[in-house]
Design a protein around this motif. Structure first.
Motif, mmCIF file in Angstrom:
data_model
loop_
_atom_site.group_PDB
_atom_site.id
_atom_site.type_symbol
_atom_site.label_atom_id
_atom_site.label_comp_id
_atom_site.label_asym_id
_atom_site.label_seq_id
_atom_site.Cartn_x
_atom_site.Cartn_y
_atom_site.Cartn_z
ATOM 1 N N TYR A 1 0.845 -1.189 0.000
ATOM 2 C CA TYR A 1 0.000 0.000 0.000
ATOM 3 C C TYR A 1 0.882 1.242 0.000
ATOM 4 C CZ TYR A 1 -3.739 3.217 1.362
ATOM 5 O OH TYR A 1 -4.644 4.244 1.410
ATOM 6 N N THR B 1 -8.619 -1.906 0.896
ATOM 7 C CA THR B 1 -8.377 -0.485 1.173
ATOM 8 C C THR B 1 -9.347 0.095 2.200
ATOM 9 O OG1 THR B 1 -9.673 0.080 -0.807
ATOM 10 C CG2 THR B 1 -7.278 0.010 -1.033
ATOM 11 N N LEU C 1 -2.800 0.196 -3.984
ATOM 12 C CA LEU C 1 -2.173 -1.099 -3.739
ATOM 13 C C LEU C 1 -1.323 -1.459 -4.952
ATOM 14 C CD1 LEU C 1 -5.231 -2.967 -2.195
ATOM 15 C CD2 LEU C 1 -3.140 -2.302 -0.990
#
Length: 208
Positions: free
Chosen positions: A129, A155, A134
């Protein structure tokens, strides 16, 4: 976490962690593909140590057992563990672990993936991340372009922080994804990585 026959012990414990209701020995044996005699011995050991509770309907992980899973993950640098749908990966289920910050340049993606596959998973996705996205090393492709649903599921997690390492192992059955995840954490490449570049934190696990 240990290797050898204790991997079956871990597999049973992790399976019970993600099973909300009481479950019988036969189902555990069938779903995990472990002999019923071996399952009986593992459950007996788990009962003795207070990691599970038993009723007529079967067994279920105890509060102490849940803490043991979390501590085992914490020792491996995993802050959060959860399950997600893997339809877009042409599989049934994906086990996702979020670890603390890591240096992307030191990740051996192929090695980690191979360890997961050797453990029984169909495959593994390794991402970092960074900058609100990502990234899939080493090319830094955005995971959302490859698996948008999984990307959104990851997320939204509160444990996600800058440079967090995300490990996702997937399979046609929960046992395959779990076994691959355990194999990856026990493997050489994650061992080298965690010793060198993961910052330990507080683990959280759930099945939502």
């Amino acid at each position: 976490m240990s290797t050898g026959n204790s991997r079956e012990y871990l597999l049973v414990l992790f399976f019970l962690y993600f099973t909300p209701s009481f479950v019988g020995r036969f189902r555990i044996s069938s779903e995990l593909r472990i002999g019923e005699g071996r399952v009986r011995r593992i459950l007996s050991e788990l009962l003795k140590t207070g990691l599970i509770v038993r009723k007529r309907a079967g067994v279920k992980i105890s509060a102490r057992g849940r803490r043991e899973v979390e501590h085992a993950l914490l020792r491996k640098g995993i802050n959060e563990l959860f399950l997600s749908d893997a339809t877009e990966l042409n599989a049934a289920v994906v086990v996702v672990g979020i670890a603390r910050s890591v240096q992307a340049s030191k990740i051996n993606v192929l090695g980690l993936r191979d360890d997961a596959v050797r453990g029984g998973a169909l495959g593994a996705i390794i991402s970092v991340y960074r900058g609100g996205s990502l990234k899939l090393p080493p090319a830094d492709v955005d995971l959302c372009e490859y698996a948008s649903n999984l990307c959104r599921e990851i997320t939204r997690r509160k444990s996600l922080e800058e440079n967090a390492l995300i490990i996702a192992t997937f399979g046609d059955k929960l046992v395959d994804a779990l076994s691959g995840f355990i194999s990856l954490l026990e493997g050489r490449y994650y061992g080298e990585l965690s010793q060198d570049s993961i910052t330990w934190g507080t683990s959280r696990t759930d099945s939502t």
